[in-house]
Design an enzyme around this catalytic site. Sequence first.
Site, PDB file in Angstrom:
ATOM      1  N   THR A  99      -3.612  12.933   4.633  1.00 51.36           N
ATOM      2  CA  THR A  99      -4.435  13.729   5.099  1.00 51.36           C
ATOM      3  C   THR A  99      -4.263  14.165   6.940  1.00 51.36           C
ATOM      4  O   THR A  99      -3.090  15.027   7.298  1.00 51.36           O
ATOM      5  CB  THR A  99      -5.790  13.389   5.519  1.00 51.36           C
ATOM      6  OG1 THR A  99      -6.587  13.936   3.921  1.00 51.36           O
ATOM      7  CG2 THR A  99      -6.754  14.353   6.497  1.00 51.36           C
ATOM      8  N   SER A 138      -5.765  22.115   0.456  1.00 48.77           N
ATOM      9  CA  SER A 138      -6.643  20.665   0.283  1.00 48.77           C
ATOM     10  C   SER A 138      -5.529  19.784   0.300  1.00 48.77           C
ATOM     11  O   SER A 138      -3.771  20.367  -0.039  1.00 48.77           O
ATOM     12  CB  SER A 138      -7.454  20.130  -0.864  1.00 48.77           C
ATOM     13  OG  SER A 138      -7.928  18.721  -0.309  1.00 48.77           O
ATOM     14  N   SER A 316      35.449 -12.714   8.671  1.00 50.45           N
ATOM     15  CA  SER A 316      34.535 -14.084   8.841  1.00 50.45           C
ATOM     16  C   SER A 316      35.108 -14.210  10.345  1.00 50.45           C
ATOM     17  O   SER A 316      35.865 -14.384  10.976  1.00 50.45           O
ATOM     18  CB  SER A 316      35.267 -15.193   7.655  1.00 50.45           C
ATOM     19  OG  SER A 316      35.038 -17.318   8.782  1.00 50.45           O
TER      20      SER A 316
END
Length: 465
Positions: A99, A138, A316
Site C-alpha cells: 500500500t 486497489s 593475495s
Amino acid sequence: MGFRVEEDLLGKKNIEDSVYFGINTQRALENFDLGSKSVNLDLIKDIALIKKAAAIVNSNLKELAEDKAHAIIIASEEVIDGKLDDQFKISAFQGGAGTSTNMNVNEVITNRAIEILGGKRGEYNIIHPLNNVNMSQSTNDVYPTALRITAIRKIRKLSSCIAELQEELQKKENEFSDVIKLGRTQLMDALPIMVGQEFGAYAKAIARDRWRIYKVEERLREVNIGGTAIGTGLNATNKFIYMITDVLQDLTGFGIARSDYPIDVTQNCDVFVEVSGLLKSLSVNLIKISNDLRLLNSGPRGGISEIVLPEVQAGSTIMPGKVNPVIAEMIAQVGMRVIANDTAITMASASGQLELNAFTPLIAESLLDSLELLCRAINVFNEKCIKDIKVNAANCRKNLERSTSLITALVKYIGYDTASKIVQKSIKEDKTIKEILIEENTLSREKIEEIMNPFVLTKPGIPGK
C-alpha cells in the site's frame, strides 16, 4: 525550506514543498526507516504504467475528465521515464501488502499532474490521489499486476543472458573436443573424458535452464487488475476490467490476460514460488559449474591444473604472485544469494492469510533482486571467465596416463578381481597400469594398446572389440 500541511485519518503533517509525495509516503518513510534498499524502481515504473492505463480507460469511459486524465497520463510517463526517481525512497521491506508503494506512486503522479494543470502541490481539489489517480483500482490488484509485468521484462532479459552463456559453453565444447583428460567421480580417478564433453554437459544443463525460464513467463501473464481489494471487482466496472487489460497489452507488448478468477490471483502467490524455483535450479547449475572450474583450475603446482581460468586480479595481500578464481567465486555467491531469496519467497508466499498476502513486498524485492543479480552476474561470468578459459593439455594427459582407472577397460578380458590386484600393484610399485600389464604379459602389447586407447574409452562399447 517551505512546508505544506496535509491531513489523513491519523491527523496532520508538514510535508516539504520541494517533494512530490504526500502524507502517506511521509508516514511510510518514518515507519519503515530501516536504512535498507528502497523499492525497486522498475516496479515503481510499472505501477505508473498501470496508472497511465487506468487514466486512459477511465477517460474513455467518461468517468474521469479529459484534462485530468491528460495530466495524469503525462505525469505517469514522467515517472516511467525516470524523471522523478528521487521521489521513491520507501524501504522495500514494508508492511501493508505494498500500500505504501502504491500510495507513493499515486501521490507523486497526483502532485505532478496538479502542477501540469497550473496548481500547487497538495491542492488535491484539482486532482486527488485516490479519487482520480487510483480510480477503479486497489493496491491489491495494482501491485501484483505490476510485479508480474516487471518480472516478465526481467525474465526476457535473463533468458537472453542465459542463451549467451549456453552459446559460449558450446563453443568451448567444440574447442576442447579433442583434448582428453581424466574423469573423476567423488573426487577420485574415474574413466577418461574429453574436456569438450565436460563443457558439453555444462551447456546442456544451462540449455535446460534457458528453456524453463523462457517458458515460465507464461505463468506470469495472468493478472488480477480490476479485481480491486479482494478480487471481487467492487468499484470497478466490467467495462473497466476488460478495457484496462487490453490497454496494458498495448502498452507493454506482452500477452497479458485477465484472470478468469481474480480472487485466486489476489490471494495466492504460488506463481512467484514457481518462478523463483526455476531461478534456484539455474543457481544450482551455476554453483556446480563454478565448483568444477575452480577444482580443475586449482594449482598452479599443488592442484589439478587441467584448465586455466583468466587472471583478472591479484589474489593475495601477503602471497606474491597468487591469483584466485574470483569470477567463479562470484557466480557461486550470487547463486547462493538467489537460493536464499527463494527461501524468503517461499516463506512469504506461504504466509498469506485469507483474501490477501501481506508479504508481497518481500516477494517482490527478493524475486526482482534474483532476476537482476543473475543477469548481471551471468554476463560477467561469461565475459570474464568462460570466454577465455584455456586448457592445459599436457597436465590432462599426464594425470590420465598415471591413473589406475584405465584398468576398467580390461574388465571384460581379465575379470574384476584380477583387475583389482593389478591396480593394487600399480599403486604399490608406483607404475602405470600399462607398465604392469606389459610386465606380467597379461595380453599382447598390441592388444593392450588397442584396448587402452583413451580416445576409444570416451565412447560407448567394449574397447578392443
